[in-house]
Design an enzyme around this catalytic site. Structure first.
Site, mmCIF file in Angstrom:
data_model
loop_
_atom_site.group_PDB
_atom_site.id
_atom_site.type_symbol
_atom_site.label_atom_id
_atom_site.label_comp_id
_atom_site.label_asym_id
_atom_site.label_seq_id
_atom_site.Cartn_x
_atom_site.Cartn_y
_atom_site.Cartn_z
ATOM 1 N N ASN A 1 0.845 -1.181 0.000
ATOM 2 C CA ASN A 1 0.000 0.000 0.000
ATOM 3 C C ASN A 1 0.877 1.226 0.000
ATOM 4 O O ASN A 1 1.989 1.194 0.524
ATOM 5 C CB ASN A 1 -0.859 0.038 1.277
ATOM 6 C CG ASN A 1 -2.070 -0.852 1.171
ATOM 7 O OD1 ASN A 1 -2.458 -1.262 0.084
ATOM 8 N ND2 ASN A 1 -2.662 -1.167 2.297
ATOM 9 N N LYS B 1 -16.003 -2.373 12.845
ATOM 10 C CA LYS B 1 -14.829 -2.926 13.531
ATOM 11 C C LYS B 1 -14.914 -2.766 15.046
ATOM 12 O O LYS B 1 -13.984 -3.122 15.762
ATOM 13 C CB LYS B 1 -13.553 -2.264 12.999
ATOM 14 C CG LYS B 1 -13.309 -2.536 11.524
ATOM 15 C CD LYS B 1 -11.849 -2.425 11.111
ATOM 16 C CE LYS B 1 -11.731 -2.509 9.596
ATOM 17 N NZ LYS B 1 -10.362 -2.697 9.113
ATOM 18 N N ASP C 1 -4.856 -5.464 2.084
ATOM 19 C CA ASP C 1 -6.071 -6.249 2.280
ATOM 20 C C ASP C 1 -5.954 -7.651 1.685
ATOM 21 O O ASP C 1 -6.631 -8.574 2.122
ATOM 22 C CB ASP C 1 -7.273 -5.518 1.657
ATOM 23 C CG ASP C 1 -7.632 -4.283 2.466
ATOM 24 O OD1 ASP C 1 -7.559 -4.365 3.713
ATOM 25 O OD2 ASP C 1 -7.953 -3.239 1.866
ATOM 26 N N LYS D 1 -17.114 2.110 9.060
ATOM 27 C CA LYS D 1 -15.943 1.284 9.397
ATOM 28 C C LYS D 1 -15.763 1.182 10.904
ATOM 29 O O LYS D 1 -15.467 0.127 11.441
ATOM 30 C CB LYS D 1 -14.706 1.926 8.756
ATOM 31 C CG LYS D 1 -13.609 0.984 8.431
ATOM 32 C CD LYS D 1 -12.580 1.639 7.523
ATOM 33 C CE LYS D 1 -12.871 1.394 6.059
ATOM 34 N NZ LYS D 1 -11.860 1.906 5.162
ATOM 35 N N ASP E 1 -7.830 -9.277 9.195
ATOM 36 C CA ASP E 1 -7.990 -7.893 9.643
ATOM 37 C C ASP E 1 -7.480 -7.821 11.084
ATOM 38 O O ASP E 1 -8.119 -8.331 12.012
ATOM 39 C CB ASP E 1 -9.461 -7.454 9.542
ATOM 40 C CG ASP E 1 -9.586 -5.949 9.758
ATOM 41 O OD1 ASP E 1 -9.026 -5.434 10.749
ATOM 42 O OD2 ASP E 1 -10.227 -5.285 8.927
ATOM 43 N N ILE E 2 -6.315 -7.205 11.246
ATOM 44 C CA ILE E 2 -5.618 -7.209 12.546
ATOM 45 C C ILE E 2 -6.411 -6.424 13.591
ATOM 46 O O ILE E 2 -6.599 -6.864 14.725
ATOM 47 C CB ILE E 2 -4.199 -6.610 12.371
ATOM 48 C CG1 ILE E 2 -3.439 -7.432 11.338
ATOM 49 C CG2 ILE E 2 -3.457 -6.569 13.701
ATOM 50 C CD1 ILE E 2 -2.153 -6.801 10.841
HETATM 51 O O1 C5P Z 1 -8.076 -0.783 5.300
HETATM 52 P P1 C5P Z 1 -9.134 -0.196 6.192
HETATM 53 O O2 C5P Z 1 -9.639 1.130 5.717
HETATM 54 O O3 C5P Z 1 -10.223 -1.169 6.553
HETATM 55 O O4 C5P Z 1 -8.354 0.147 7.567
HETATM 56 C C1 C5P Z 1 -9.064 0.617 8.685
HETATM 57 C C2 C5P Z 1 -8.268 0.263 9.916
HETATM 58 O O5 C5P Z 1 -8.125 -1.162 10.010
HETATM 59 C C3 C5P Z 1 -6.868 0.817 9.969
HETATM 60 O O6 C5P Z 1 -6.657 1.244 11.294
HETATM 61 C C4 C5P Z 1 -5.963 -0.355 9.628
HETATM 62 O O7 C5P Z 1 -4.731 -0.269 10.304
HETATM 63 C C5 C5P Z 1 -6.768 -1.546 10.115
HETATM 64 N N1 C5P Z 1 -6.600 -2.773 9.307
HETATM 65 C C6 C5P Z 1 -6.043 -3.897 9.876
HETATM 66 N N2 C5P Z 1 -5.902 -5.044 9.141
HETATM 67 C C7 C5P Z 1 -6.314 -5.091 7.863
HETATM 68 C C8 C5P Z 1 -6.882 -3.947 7.262
HETATM 69 C C9 C5P Z 1 -6.998 -2.789 8.007
HETATM 70 O O8 C5P Z 1 -5.657 -3.863 11.047
HETATM 71 N N3 C5P Z 1 -6.163 -6.213 7.166
#
Ligand code: C5P
Length: 406
Positions: free
Chosen positions: A213, A344, A282, A340, A309-310
């Protein structure tokens, strides 16, 4: 100078002692004043051999004091009056001789007397020849000052004015101005443990190629610095970036999203607050080749599968820490960000426009939490990070009120 605002205007007594590095103190005074700190200069007689009082006077717009017996101070109490109402005294450069005086409580000139009679924190910036620095007497004096609660900034190592190379160089004015700003920040997260992810992840396709990214890591590293300034204990899990890590942060380097998840899993139980700034890829390729794949001339098709998704993993733990996410959106910022945050299950989400923020040193941020949204107008990332940390500290405090001590 990246810091631009402090909660209240701070007053600093800047003391110069004799050393070639005194010229750096002139630049330091300029940077501090430019960032809104009120600076009063006091110089020893030897400091004024290296840099003129007129220079410091012109830069600060105030008289520079040098004399213990200055009769222009109304009650002839210069040694006490000048340090009253100060938020700190900074001695830069601090010579070996001045350090020895401070360590032994000597007070035979205006600056040493002010230091002894102070009721505010004292910070010193050593600057001397490397052998003077290494001398056991100097090292003993520094240990004494550390025990007395004096903050010691530097020195750095490098080529010295005398031509020798080693420890003893005064820190640069820019780094010192930042250190002073950091020193003055409110300690809103003292005793809290933060786990922060930053930078991109890199998902290998073969030995030399991969997908990633677009992320410089600047915002995440700014959050690390702001959290340290606020008194937190910080562990940073970082993807590949070209940034300096603050010396007081614990660093875990990772490459892929799965590495990052593994590192987060091993650290998370110790965290009070988790801030996920990382731009996690992703998707990752289904197959990775250990060798460099040869060009065939024709088109190729790669298959990708989703990465874990961490942040969602952490937020769904049985006892999750306070979770903060970041979202870089290209359109419909508010709608996408709030959706979001809810999906989450985050306490707080900071959102910005990807096209404005990526790679830039500045960014606007909008914060979404259970109480609504707040907009942080465009500012340097370190300043935004300080505002964010302040917001995190206040929400955290509301969710986890301190138990009153009896
Ligand atoms: O990519 P996204 O917009 O969903 O990211 C939103 C939050 O989720 C960010 O804080 C990002 O660090 C976290 N995230 C994550 N693991 C992923 C995708 C995003 O921890 N695979």
């Amino acid at each position: 100078m990246t810091g631009t605002s402090l909660p209240n205007a701070k007053r600093l007594l800047l003391g110069l002692t004799g050393g070639v590095a005194a010229y750096k103190a002139a630049e330091l005074a300029r940077l501090l004043i430019r960032s809104g700190i009120d600076v009063q200069v006091v110089m020893t007689a030897s400091a004024s051999r290296f840099v003129g009082t007129a220079t410091l006077q012109a830069l600060t717009g105030k008289p520079v004091f040098t004399d213990l017996w200055d009769t222009s101070i109304t009650n002839s109490m210069a040694h006490i009056d000048l340090s009253r109402d100060m938020d700190a005294i900074l001695v830069a450069p601090a010579s070996a001789d001045f350090i020895a005086k401070l360590a032994n409580g000597l007070a035979d000139d205006l600056l040493s007397t002010l230091c002894l009679a102070r009721d505010c924190p004292l910070l010193i910036v050593p600057a001397m020849n490397r052998q003077m620095w290494e001398n056991p007497a100097t090292q003993r004096n520094l240990i004494t000052l550390g025990r007395d609660g004096v903050t010691i900034l530097g020195p750095a190592s490098g080529v010295q004015a005398c031509g020798e190379t080693g420890m003893g160089r005064m820190l640069e004015a820019h780094d010192l101005a930042e250190a002073i700003h950091a020193f003055f920040q409110p300690k809103a997260l003292r005793g809290k443990r933060l786990l922060i992810t930053a930078g991109p992840t890199y998902e290998a396709i073969d030995a030399v190629r991969g997908i990633t990214n677009s992320s410089s890591g600047k915002m995440g590293y700014a959050v690390v610095r702001a959290a340290l300034e606020a008194g937190a204990e910080v562990t940073l899990i970082s993807g590949p970036v070209c940034l300096d890590v603050p010396a007081t942060a614990r660093l875990v380097n990772v490459v892929s999203a799965r590495d990052m998840l593994a590192a987060v899993k091993s650290e998370i139980s110790r965290a009070d607050i988790f801030v996920s700034v990382a731009a996690v890829a992703d998707y990752r390729p289904v197959r990775t080749s250990k060798q460099k794949t040869k060009k065939t001339g024709g088109s190729i098709v790669l298959e990708f599968i989703p990465n874990p998704d961490i942040l969602a993993y952490v937020a769904n733990l049985p006892n999750p820490p306070f979770c903060v996410g970041f979202a870089a959106e290209t359109e419909n910022l508010e709608r996408n960000a709030e959706a979001k945050r809810r999906k989450k299950k985050l306490s707080l989400l900071a959102a910005n426009l990807a096209q404005d923020a990526i790679g830039s040193d500045e960014s606007a941020l909008t914060l979404f939490d259970n109480e609504g949204k707040s907009h942080l107008p465009n500012a340097p990332k370190i300043e935004q990070a300080r505002r964010l940390i302040k917001h995190i500290a206040s929400l955290y405090e509301k969710q986890n009120p301190a138990i009153p001590q009896c």
